[in-house]
Write a protein that holds these residues in place. Structure first.
Motif, PDB file in Angstrom:
ATOM      1  N   ASP A  14       0.564  -0.670  -0.025  1.00  0.00           N
ATOM      2  CA  ASP A  14      -0.055   0.117  -0.330  1.00  0.00           C
ATOM      3  C   ASP A  14       0.654   1.094  -0.721  1.00  0.00           C
ATOM      4  O   ASP A  14       0.747   2.342  -0.702  1.00  0.00           O
ATOM      5  CB  ASP A  14      -0.734   0.425   1.287  1.00  0.00           C
ATOM      6  CG  ASP A  14      -2.015  -1.131   1.286  1.00  0.00           C
ATOM      7  OD1 ASP A  14      -2.654  -1.419   0.658  1.00  0.00           O
ATOM      8  OD2 ASP A  14      -2.192  -1.731   2.105  1.00  0.00           O
ATOM      9  N   PHE A  15       2.223   1.106   0.666  1.00  0.00           N
ATOM     10  CA  PHE A  15       3.180   2.551   0.329  1.00  0.00           C
ATOM     11  C   PHE A  15       4.335   1.905   0.342  1.00  0.00           C
ATOM     12  O   PHE A  15       4.435   0.698   0.405  1.00  0.00           O
ATOM     13  CB  PHE A  15       3.666   2.994   1.877  1.00  0.00           C
ATOM     14  CG  PHE A  15       2.288   3.914   2.838  1.00  0.00           C
ATOM     15  CD1 PHE A  15       3.112   5.376   2.234  1.00  0.00           C
ATOM     16  CD2 PHE A  15       1.402   3.911   2.323  1.00  0.00           C
ATOM     17  CE1 PHE A  15       2.372   6.674   2.719  1.00  0.00           C
ATOM     18  CE2 PHE A  15       0.486   4.791   2.691  1.00  0.00           C
ATOM     19  CZ  PHE A  15       0.681   6.529   2.901  1.00  0.00           C
ATOM     20  N   ILE A  16       5.157   2.055  -0.280  1.00  0.00           N
ATOM     21  CA  ILE A  16       6.641   1.819  -0.219  1.00  0.00           C
ATOM     22  C   ILE A  16       7.504   2.698  -0.006  1.00  0.00           C
ATOM     23  O   ILE A  16       7.185   4.779  -0.091  1.00  0.00           O
ATOM     24  CB  ILE A  16       7.441   1.730  -2.231  1.00  0.00           C
ATOM     25  CG1 ILE A  16       6.922   2.929  -2.825  1.00  0.00           C
ATOM     26  CG2 ILE A  16       6.481   0.270  -2.298  1.00  0.00           C
ATOM     27  CD1 ILE A  16       7.064   2.979  -4.851  1.00  0.00           C
ATOM     28  N   LYS A  17       8.610   2.499   1.224  1.00  0.00           N
ATOM     29  CA  LYS A  17       9.196   3.435   2.191  1.00  0.00           C
ATOM     30  C   LYS A  17      10.809   3.786   2.220  1.00  0.00           C
ATOM     31  O   LYS A  17      10.712   2.026   1.353  1.00  0.00           O
ATOM     32  CB  LYS A  17       8.737   3.251   3.379  1.00  0.00           C
ATOM     33  CG  LYS A  17       9.425   3.689   4.625  1.00  0.00           C
ATOM     34  CD  LYS A  17       8.932   2.798   5.751  1.00  0.00           C
ATOM     35  CE  LYS A  17      10.324   3.627   6.955  1.00  0.00           C
ATOM     36  NZ  LYS A  17       9.448   2.988   8.771  1.00  0.00           N
ATOM     37  N   TYR A  77       3.795   6.828  -0.388  1.00  0.00           N
ATOM     38  CA  TYR A  77       5.015   6.788  -0.222  1.00  0.00           C
ATOM     39  C   TYR A  77       5.038   7.122   0.937  1.00  0.00           C
ATOM     40  O   TYR A  77       4.848   8.439   1.458  1.00  0.00           O
ATOM     41  CB  TYR A  77       5.535   7.893  -1.438  1.00  0.00           C
ATOM     42  CG  TYR A  77       7.405   8.302  -0.806  1.00  0.00           C
ATOM     43  CD1 TYR A  77       8.136   7.140  -1.562  1.00  0.00           C
ATOM     44  CD2 TYR A  77       7.617   9.343  -1.265  1.00  0.00           C
ATOM     45  CE1 TYR A  77       9.144   6.994  -1.442  1.00  0.00           C
ATOM     46  CE2 TYR A  77       8.883   9.441  -0.894  1.00  0.00           C
ATOM     47  CZ  TYR A  77      10.261   8.579  -1.250  1.00  0.00           C
ATOM     48  OH  TYR A  77      11.162   8.543  -0.876  1.00  0.00           O
ATOM     49  N   LYS A  78       6.713   7.240   1.844  1.00  0.00           N
ATOM     50  CA  LYS A  78       6.476   7.170   3.374  1.00  0.00           C
ATOM     51  C   LYS A  78       8.747   7.403   3.488  1.00  0.00           C
ATOM     52  O   LYS A  78       9.303   6.657   3.085  1.00  0.00           O
ATOM     53  CB  LYS A  78       6.410   6.192   4.022  1.00  0.00           C
ATOM     54  CG  LYS A  78       7.274   6.558   5.219  1.00  0.00           C
ATOM     55  CD  LYS A  78       6.376   5.418   6.731  1.00  0.00           C
ATOM     56  CE  LYS A  78       7.013   6.034   7.934  1.00  0.00           C
ATOM     57  NZ  LYS A  78       6.077   5.294   8.480  1.00  0.00           N
ATOM     58  N   PRO A  79       9.511   8.422   3.000  1.00  0.00           N
ATOM     59  CA  PRO A  79      11.417   9.308   3.143  1.00  0.00           C
ATOM     60  C   PRO A  79      10.773   9.055   4.586  1.00  0.00           C
ATOM     61  O   PRO A  79      10.071   9.271   5.540  1.00  0.00           O
ATOM     62  CB  PRO A  79      10.713  10.360   2.234  1.00  0.00           C
ATOM     63  CG  PRO A  79       9.443  10.840   2.728  1.00  0.00           C
ATOM     64  CD  PRO A  79       8.342   9.794   2.648  1.00  0.00           C
ATOM     65  N   ALA A  80      11.986   8.007   4.922  1.00  0.00           N
ATOM     66  CA  ALA A  80      12.602   8.666   6.317  1.00  0.00           C
ATOM     67  C   ALA A  80      13.725   8.180   6.510  1.00  0.00           C
ATOM     68  O   ALA A  80      14.298   7.563   5.600  1.00  0.00           O
ATOM     69  CB  ALA A  80      11.571   6.804   7.059  1.00  0.00           C
TER      70      ALA A  80
END
Length: 328
Positions: free
Chosen positions: A225-228, A263-266
């Motif tokens: 559902d998200f790529i991080k 999308y999730k930048p971490a």
């Protein structure tokens, strides 16, 4: 100000179809390329091409707060620390500031903790509509036995986690074993059930942007559902070139399937000005829907304190000490 920020309190519940995934298309994967010099050149221009000031900057920073997965992932985490984190998620900015800015109900997008602290976090955010995310599958290395990684997902879901941040096996990417990566991700997605799944690529360990692009695509095909970007534990975490690579993969996937993936930048995003750059890039490349918490999150802890300082400066004309804006 209020007219600029009315969407900042939207809840992170998905308002679109979850990603069901698709059959692995190895021809599509093999055809994915990444022009590193062009990507780096484009990413390097974003700071000079997009700038927001005064009320507009404050509105964007309030939006950024609603996109934060407020995170603590330390070996010395305690129930007390997690409770303070959750209190900060419920009241991320001093009440007097939010009153002046017209958003007294603003919260962060989620809280993110280790499995051991899921139950504590669920109790602490009860009644707030803030979801709890759990890092899982042998985080951060992802090298525990596969059956235990799958079991860990189930335990976190049963404890109340509504989102699961899983880590992929980097070796599958580095050896080009896309079938193994797809099968692994597909089984993890199934184990999550109704919980949303974020696939952590650990991009700093994938060697090339082409690997990042291909891994992004395979994880989406498998139902992420998200790529991080990162666990936050690698030597190199979120960067703008990696972000551009991953969000263009998201765009390609939507063009082919009609499905929106988040999308999730971490890792390493600790300054308000950096958050604004990521948000500007998302708006440029994917459009307004990807400035909502159901499709975009920051994995961060110290970022919130800097945003709070910037908002206080906006209201008073003075910067306060960072220690006045602690996590909790």
């Amino acid at each position: 100000m209020q007219t600029l920020t009315t969407e900042a309190t939207q809840l992170p519940t998905l308002t679109h179809t979850r990603n069901p995934g698709m059959a692995l298309d190895l021809d599509w994967v093999a055809g994915v390329q990444a022009n590193t010099s062009a990507i780096e050149r484009r990413a390097g221009t974003i700071g000079g091409r997009r700038s927001v000031k005064k009320d507009f900057q404050a509105a964007w920073l309030l939006k950024a707060i609603s996109l934060i997965d407020l995170t603590t992932l330390s070996g010395d985490d305690t129930e007390g620390r997690v409770k303070r984190l959750c209190a900060k998620a419920r009241q991320p900015v001093a009440p007097w500031m939010l009153e002046k800015l017209g958003l007294p109900g603003l919260t962060t997008g989620a809280v993110c903790v280790y499995h051991e602290m899921v139950a504590t976090a669920v109790r602490a955010v009860e009644g707030s509509n803030i979801p709890v995310a759990a890092v899982s599958t042998g985080f951060p290395a992802g090298l525990s036995p596969f059956r235990l990684r799958i079991a860990e997902i189930g335990e976190s879901v049963r404890a109340g986690a509504q989102e699961i941040d899983i880590v992929i096996s980097r070796r599958h990417v580095l050896t080009g074993n896309w079938q193994a990566l797809y099968d692994e991700m597909r089984e993890m997605r199934a184990a999550c059930g109704d919980a949303h799944v974020k696939a952590i690529l650990a991009t700093g360990e994938l060697a090339t942007l082409r690997n990042v692009a291909r891994a992004s695509l395979v994880c989406m095909m498998a139902g992420a559902d998200f790529i991080k970007t990162s666990t936050g534990k690698e030597g190199v975490n979120a960067t703008l070139p990696v972000t551009l690579t991953m969000i263009r993969a998201i765009r390609d996937y939507q063009d082919r399937t009609g499905i929106k993936v988040g999308y999730k930048p971490a890792g390493g995003i600790s300054k308000a000005k950096d958050a604004l750059l990521y948000m500007a890039l998302m708006k440029d490349e994917l459009g307004h829907p990807w400035l909502q918490p159901d499709l975009f999150r920051f994995g961060a802890s110290s970022l919130l304190g800097d945003i709070e300082r910037q908002l206080e400066h906006h209201l008073t004309g003075h910067y306060s000490a960072a220690n006045r804006h602690a996590m909790g």
